[in-house]
Design a protein around this motif. Structure first.
Motif, mmCIF file in Angstrom:
data_model
loop_
_atom_site.group_PDB
_atom_site.id
_atom_site.type_symbol
_atom_site.label_atom_id
_atom_site.label_comp_id
_atom_site.label_asym_id
_atom_site.label_seq_id
_atom_site.Cartn_x
_atom_site.Cartn_y
_atom_site.Cartn_z
ATOM 1 N N PHE A 219 0.849 -1.187 0.000
ATOM 2 C CA PHE A 219 0.000 0.000 0.000
ATOM 3 C C PHE A 219 0.889 1.243 0.000
ATOM 4 O O PHE A 219 1.956 1.258 0.605
ATOM 5 N N PHE B 65 -4.921 5.774 8.207
ATOM 6 C CA PHE B 65 -5.296 4.404 7.861
ATOM 7 C C PHE B 65 -6.108 3.802 8.995
ATOM 8 O O PHE B 65 -6.097 4.300 10.134
ATOM 9 N N GLN C 68 -8.112 -0.124 5.398
ATOM 10 C CA GLN C 68 -8.466 1.010 4.548
ATOM 11 C C GLN C 68 -7.477 2.149 4.745
ATOM 12 O O GLN C 68 -7.156 2.516 5.879
ATOM 13 N N LEU C 69 -6.979 2.696 3.645
ATOM 14 C CA LEU C 69 -6.210 3.925 3.672
ATOM 15 C C LEU C 69 -7.151 5.104 3.455
ATOM 16 O O LEU C 69 -8.073 5.027 2.649
ATOM 17 N N ARG D 49 -7.518 -2.585 -5.216
ATOM 18 C CA ARG D 49 -6.468 -2.380 -4.216
ATOM 19 C C ARG D 49 -5.973 -0.934 -4.163
ATOM 20 O O ARG D 49 -5.174 -0.580 -3.310
ATOM 21 N N ARG E 214 -5.643 2.805 -3.274
ATOM 22 C CA ARG E 214 -6.026 3.615 -2.131
ATOM 23 C C ARG E 214 -5.405 5.006 -2.294
ATOM 24 O O ARG E 214 -4.197 5.175 -2.157
ATOM 25 N N HIS E 215 -6.243 5.979 -2.615
ATOM 26 C CA HIS E 215 -5.763 7.344 -2.780
ATOM 27 C C HIS E 215 -6.922 8.275 -2.476
ATOM 28 O O HIS E 215 -8.070 7.999 -2.843
ATOM 29 N N ARG F 68 -13.119 4.721 -4.335
ATOM 30 C CA ARG F 68 -12.730 3.350 -4.010
ATOM 31 C C ARG F 68 -13.711 2.360 -4.632
ATOM 32 O O ARG F 68 -14.920 2.441 -4.431
#
Length: 639
Positions: free
Chosen positions: A34, A47, A227-228, A367, A369-370, A375
């Motif tokens: 990640f 996170f 989760q980020l 996958r 995460r930003h 998402r």
């Protein structure tokens, strides 16, 4: 998952980190890393993780516990030099306490080790590069109703829940523990102020470690979400597996064979009656059947039950309809188990092989995460339908505000912020993730807005991946007319530059308040890029600004966006900047060339004519013509 040592993953998804063996370790890490740092590479993103666990002690020595387990964030997918016993399968005698470890661990410790100054043999600790906890507390939780502290025995064999939440803005990490039947307590067990920027690297792996010494125990992870930049998805405790029974416990609960035989006979008769009744009811009601093929098993964590999504959207009721797109309708839903709000998109599908490849893409894109990407939570299949599940965005899509005839619109500061948000997200896709992702459908209707009007790039239905330095393996022309780069129309081959072209068109439409192609406009204004180029040559670039802004904008920012939009929409791909360069321009860290005329902004060919067909110069023979997917109808009246 990548597993080492004694760790194994059972068919029902349980991670068993250790078994009833002395001096062994177990490690289970998520396969992909990640990206924990923001675009500056300095601050660690927020996170959140939640997991259910159980520790079963050795029944031969019921009054003594073995060693514990830990949730771990580490720079590698596994820790190959780790030792068992008190080192918990994370560190060894030589590297413990070394800042170069870059390891964060949340330990659930069941054996007191004086070497690490443990407070007792039943505690929770936050550990940074060492097992001498930075902060620790006896295992337990604070009751929401009374506020009193209630003890928990980590090695009782009972299922428990852990929440780990790091606030990247406040630089604070909280750890909360509770029994399986208790919702997350409001007061955390541990709260520790710490800046993790020196501990967490740009990319890290997440997982679990455990170990046995002379004293043994069996350590299970029964469910897990991570989760980020957001709260980890809640676990549906009703669906969590039970703890596999200790064999020695089973031996202590023998029942007479006669009683077992009698109960079994009764059960068989009862089961036959129930099965017959269920079979009859199923045949009569003919409910939609789940589609699950062998190749889909590997994508299990991304799959939702069709029934859950059917309930969430109230049977895909029109009252839940959020909008329509080129590939299907989007509905608002609330997952029945977690009460999480989602957006569910219904897509028709036919090809089995094509669906296999598509879901493989979903598993990869899921996958991502930003903070500036919507998402993609997963998918579901049922007969001829594919359902894509996304985070719900309360303020819908950007085009509703930019092109709406209603008085409500976005001011310039909001628009400029959204443009920078999408540039940052696209730079992440192109240059910062482990693979290159070509979005292939950047436009205002695919930019969604959260409750605070932050921009998030969504709808990855057309996205394609390739390794850095490699060309994408596709000649399928996809996108929306007005955003398709000239070379993409010729070859159908997506590149970073074709995404940049679409982003240029996006910048122009946000600043000008109109779509890239408007067939009802005067001929010289039909194609926005051509009209903007003409205004630039005539020194009238600011006349393009959206009239709805009523001249309430920063002149320098407006001029920057219009010029940069033209540069990104250049007819030659090699003249367009990279997305990292674009973010520097927008952030004021670099300046555009003073004289853009040297780049020859005049478009040599129109991408499309007003009737939606390719312009002269783009004719393709039958051998080179790519297949085409246009995601929205070519009308100026709406999308």
């Amino acid at each position: 998952m990548a597993v080492r040592g004694m760790a194994e993953i059972s068919q029902n998804g349980i991670f068993r980190l250790t078994s009833n063996k002395s001096y062994g370790i177990g490690q289970a890490f998520y396969n992909m890393p990640f990206s924990f740092k923001n675009s500056t590479g300095k601050d660690v993103l927020s996170f959140s993780t939640t997991f259910a666990f159980a520790i079963v002690k050795d029944m031969d020595i019921p009054n003594l516990h073995g060693h514990g387990m830990a949730f771990v964030i580490a720079p590698s997918r596994g820790l190959p030099h780790a030792l068992p016993a008190q080192y918990l399968g994370i560190f060894n005698a030589s590297n413990i306490g070394d800042p170069s470890n870059h390891v964060l661990a949340i330990e659930l410790d069941t054996l007191q080790t004086p070497e690490f100054a443990d407070i007792n043999d039943n505690h929770v600790g936050i550990d940074i590069n060492s097992l001498a906890s930075n902060i620790s507390a006896p295992a337990g939780y604070f009751s929401d109703s009374s506020g009193e502290f209630r003890n928990l025995d980590l090695a009782s064999g009972e299922r428990m829940l852990v929440w780990v939440d790091y606030d990247g803005l406040r630089k604070q990490i909280n750890v909360t523990l509770s029994p399986i039947e208790v919702s997350k307590p409001r007061r955390p067990l541990l709260s520790f102020d710490v800046d993790l920027s020196s501990v967490i690297l740009d990319t890290m792996y997440v997982g679990f470690c455990s170990a046995n010494g002379l004293l043994i125990g069996t350590h299970y992870v029964l469910g897990w979400s991570f989760q980020l930049n957001g709260e980890a998805q809640a676990l549906d405790v009703s669906r969590l597996p039970l703890v596999p029974q200790n064999q020695k416990q089973k031996q202590g609960k023998r029942i007479s064979k006669k009683l077992i035989t009698g109960l079994a006979a009764i059960a068989i008769v009862f089961l036959m009656v129930v099965v017959s009744g269920i079979t009859f009811m199923v045949r009569r009601r003919k409910k939609p059947e789940e589609v699950l093929e062998d190749w889909e098993v590997q994508f299990g964590p991304h799959r939702f039950m069709y029934k859950a999504l059917f309930i969430a959207t109230k049977g895909f009721s029109n009252t839940q309809l959020l909008g329509r797109g080129g590939f299907g309708r989007v509905y608002k839903g609330e997952l029945p188990s977690s009460k999480t709000q989602v957006a569910v998109k219904r897509v028709s599908h036919e090809s089995s092989q094509g669906m296999k490849e598509f879901i493989a893409e979903i598993a990869t894109i899921g996958r991502l995460r930003h903070p500036n990407l919507v998402r993609l939570l997963g998918y579901s299949r049922c007969k001829g339908e594919l359902l894509l599940v996304y985070d719900f965005m309360p303020n819908a899509s950007l085009d509703k505000f930019i092109f709406s005839k209603a008085k409500q619109t976005l001011n310039w500061s909001q628009r400029f912020k959204i443009i920078k948000d999408i540039a940052t997200g696209l730079a992440y896709l192109h240059e910062e993730w482990v693979q290159v992702i070509y979005h292939r459908d950047i436009k205002a209707s695919n930019v969604l807005l959260d409750s605070e009007f932050n921009g998030k790039l969504g709808d990855f239905g057309l996205a394609r991946l390739s390794s850095h330095g490699m060309d994408p393996n596709t000649t399928h022309l996809a996108g929306t007319l007005g955003y398709i780069a000239p070379e993409l129309a010729r070859t159908g081959k997506a590149t970073k530059a074709t995404d940049v072209f679409a982003f240029g068109a996006f910048m122009l439409e946000v600043a000008c308040g109109r779509r890239p192609v408007e067939t009802k406009m005067l001929p010289e204004k039909v194609i926005l890029v051509d009209w903007a180029s003409e205004c630039w040559r005539n020194g009238e670039i600011l006349t393009l600004a959206d009239p709805k802004l009523r001249n309430d904008y920063e002149l320098e920012e407006m001029e920057l966006v219009l010029k940069l939009g033209l540069l990104c929409s250049h007819s030659r791909s090699d003249a367009r900047p990279s997305m990292s360069q674009v973010t520097k321009y927008l952030g004021g860290n670099a300046s555009l060339p003073d004289d853009l005329d040297v780049i020859s902004l005049v478009q040599e060919h129109n991408e499309v004519q007003s009737d939606g067909v390719m312009a002269p110069g783009f004719e393709l023979d039958n051998h080179s013509k790519p297949s085409v997917t246009i995601t929205e109808p070519f009308f100026s009246t709406g999308r």
